[in-house]
Motif scaffolding. Structure first.
Motif, mmCIF file in Angstrom:
data_model
loop_
_atom_site.group_PDB
_atom_site.id
_atom_site.type_symbol
_atom_site.label_atom_id
_atom_site.label_comp_id
_atom_site.label_asym_id
_atom_site.label_seq_id
_atom_site.Cartn_x
_atom_site.Cartn_y
_atom_site.Cartn_z
ATOM 1 N N SER A 31 -33.160 -9.186 120.991
ATOM 2 C CA SER A 31 -32.272 -9.215 119.520
ATOM 3 C C SER A 31 -30.594 -8.244 120.137
ATOM 4 N N PHE A 61 -29.405 -12.466 121.682
ATOM 5 C CA PHE A 61 -29.341 -13.975 120.697
ATOM 6 C C PHE A 61 -29.167 -13.469 119.473
ATOM 7 N N GLY A 62 -29.636 -12.637 118.828
ATOM 8 C CA GLY A 62 -29.211 -11.766 117.343
ATOM 9 C C GLY A 62 -27.686 -11.652 117.372
ATOM 10 N N LEU A 96 -25.712 -11.736 119.038
ATOM 11 C CA LEU A 96 -24.363 -13.144 119.506
ATOM 12 C C LEU A 96 -24.758 -13.584 117.380
ATOM 13 N N GLY A 97 -25.392 -13.994 116.833
ATOM 14 C CA GLY A 97 -25.303 -14.396 115.859
ATOM 15 C C GLY A 97 -24.582 -13.512 114.998
ATOM 16 N N THR A 108 -19.528 -6.952 121.605
ATOM 17 C CA THR A 108 -20.636 -7.825 121.885
ATOM 18 C C THR A 108 -21.087 -8.032 122.701
ATOM 19 N N MET A 135 -24.858 -7.480 124.423
ATOM 20 C CA MET A 135 -25.508 -8.629 125.165
ATOM 21 C C MET A 135 -25.155 -7.941 126.883
ATOM 22 N N LEU A 160 -31.022 -19.535 121.335
ATOM 23 C CA LEU A 160 -30.331 -19.634 120.938
ATOM 24 C C LEU A 160 -30.568 -19.434 119.116
ATOM 25 N N SER A 200 -30.229 -17.302 117.565
ATOM 26 C CA SER A 200 -29.222 -17.015 117.107
ATOM 27 C C SER A 200 -27.873 -17.988 115.464
ATOM 28 N N TYR A 257 -29.629 -16.261 112.391
ATOM 29 C CA TYR A 257 -28.799 -14.740 111.854
ATOM 30 C C TYR A 257 -27.432 -15.077 111.497
#
Length: 528
Positions: free
Chosen positions: A282, A285-286, A288-289, A314, A318, A392, A395, A398
């Protein structure tokens, strides 16, 4: 009570900060020793292999001595005075405790149901700690004993004894009291802990047997409890303790990385317990979204400012797995968004687990790359392709979920502020200095006041209003006597803080990774 629990939770994070580097060293060493990846140069009889073996052994220091590190690390966060001496007291007392346990079980092992003739490790319930054969209480025993010592230290370190007993003051007095306390504690441990070990074995069976449901509950709690600071109690027994596997997931995964790399058997069959360390997905990928949704929903004229704010935090989340800056950004504004984040994070981890993804993935990309993808991709590449595809996809989920909620509920995320919140930025110390230098009246003591710690104390209502100070990875945790004396959040942001969490007399000031240095400066000023 909540303040004390939060303070204790943050203390457990002190030694955990050492694990990231050690994990990377072990992961890279395992990678470079793998002859399937490196070829003939990595055979055991080569100079290359021997060099990396030596480096790997150094990397194992942290994992093999975790109980000692926790015993010494706890006082750094919990001791209210003379932290260095408290560390020495805790180490001495923890060793005393284990010597007591060893002697008790040597004499009365049959009574307590422990066979001291067995080798340490495995299913014996025994361990070697600093050369002492004792019960394997792992980090739980270390945390318990260290916490007891810190309590005694805070209460009796400054105790004034008669002059003829002056040699026994300070640390000596703390160790003397702790010595007396450890004997009954050791007896109680010898009686209770074997039963706890049986319970832990049952818990492991239950959680592994619960499969996807257990993974979902674990991941949800690990995320949703972050604002309270109680998430340490969720992941620590799994990742670093014996909740689902001996020695914790981090240690077990690193120890068997070579075995997993050489096997074509699915990772989920090799190590199903690894489903309880997928929460780092999370963070990649989370987040990022979420960042994309915050950027897209920002006002047109503020998109550049928002991008400048989001890109560094961010990337930090990540790559390094440090998510507080961006998570607390929208947590302050809308707790609902954080709840949705926790639900989606748990669902993503569970779906990955169902598709066969397991491992040591509690951090960011650095950890996932070095301890999972790079050493294992050649033999488990399809599993990781599923992971990336699912990640992804989430993402995208999200992004649309957060975008919908932000617009539908008109949530004032960065770039959408209204009224007094028009300025979209996180203030830095340089901003504060520029503001101060532009003021017409400058007092004689202004240069000194520009120190972040001095101004932080002032914003908290002054020295007399501060009861306790501690920290976790990115937050300065403070207890005050009168919360009405604490300045508005804007004052803390002007010092470079990312925000403030308020819960009555308990405050969490989001500083960033420099928070240990800030805490030390604050404590020195409070003691001066």
């Amino acid at each position: 009570m909540m303040q004390k629990v939060q303070r204790f939770g943050s203390a457990m994070f002190v030694p955990v900060l050492l694990f990231a580097f050690a994990g990377i060293v072990v992961g890279l060493s395992t990678l470079f020793k793998n002859d399937q990846l490196m070829g003939a140069i990595a055979r055991p009889d080569t100079f290359w292999y021997k060099c990396w073996y030596i480096i790997e052994e150094g990397g194992w220091t942290v994992f093999r001595q975790m109980p000692l590190l926790f015993a010494v690390g706890i006082p750094i966060a919990l001791a209210k005075k003379a932290q260095a001496r408290a560390c020495l007291e805790a180490l001495t007392t923890y060793l005393t405790f284990n010597y007591f346990i060893s002697a008790i079980l040597t004499v009365w092992g049959d009574f307590f149901g422990v066979d001291m003739s067995q080798e340490a490790g495995g299913t014996s319930g025994l361990a070697e700690i600093a050369g002492i054969k004792t019960l394997d209480t792992n980090i739980i025993g270390a945390i318990l004993i260290s916490s007891i010592v810190v309590y005694i230290h805070n209460r009796y370190f400054d105790k004034k004894l008669p002059d003829f007993l002056g040699i026994f003051q300070g640390s000596s007095f703390v160790v003397i009291i702790s010595f007396a306390v450890m004997l009954p504690v050791a007896l109680a441990t010898a009686y209770i802990w074997p039963m706890v070990q049986g319970g832990i074995a049952s818990l492991q069976t239950f959680l592994v047997g619960s499969g996807a449901f257990g993974v979902w509950v674990y991941t949800f709690l690990e995320r949703v409890l972050i604002p309270t600071g109680l998430h340490h109690f969720i992941y620590t027994p799994f990742v670093f303790g014996p909740a689902v596997v001996e020695g914790g997931i981090v240690t077990y995964w690193a120890q068997h990385l070579g075995e997993f790399s050489a096997s074509a058997q699915p990772l989920k069959e090799l190590f199903p317990q690894g489903g309880f360390a997928l929460h780092g997905n999370s963070k990649i990928f989370g987040i990022l979204g979420i960042a994309l949704a915050i950027y897209v929903t920002a006002k047109k004229e503020k998109k550049k400012i928002v991008a400048g704010l989001l890109i560094p935090i961010t990337l930090t989340a990540m790559i390094a797995g440090i998510t507080e800056p961006i998570e607390f950004t929208f947590l302050f504004i809308s707790p609902l968004l954080f709840l949705v984040h926790s639900l989606l994070a748990a669902t993503m981890a569970t779906l990955m687990y169902v598709c066969g993804v397991v491992g040591n993935m509690g951090g960011g990309l650095i950890e996932i790359l070095t301890l999972n993808w790079i050493p294992l991709f050649h033999s488990h590449g399809s599993t990781y392709l599923f992971q990336i595809l699912i990640g992804l996809s989430f993402s995208v989920i999200y992004f649309f979920v957060f975008r919908f909620l932000i617009l539908k509920m008109d949530i004032a995320t960065p770039g959408r502020e209204k009224g007094e919140q028009q300025e979209t930025k996180f203030y830095t110390k340089q901003d504060f200095k520029a503001k101060k230098h532009s003021e017409k009246e400058v007092s004689a003591g202004r240069e000194h006041e520009e120190d972040q710690a001095v101004l932080c104390i002032r914003a908290l209502g002054g020295k007399d209003n501060i009861a306790e100070v501690t920290n976790c990875a990115t937050r300065l945790r403070v207890s005050v006597y009168d919360e009405s004396k604490v300045q508005p959040d804007s004052e803390f942001k002007a010092l470079g803080a990312h925000g403030v969490v308020r819960n009555g007399k308990a405050l969490q000031i989001i500083i960033g990774l420099s928070v240990p240095q800030v805490r030390e400066r604050v404590e020195k000023l409070l003691d001066s």
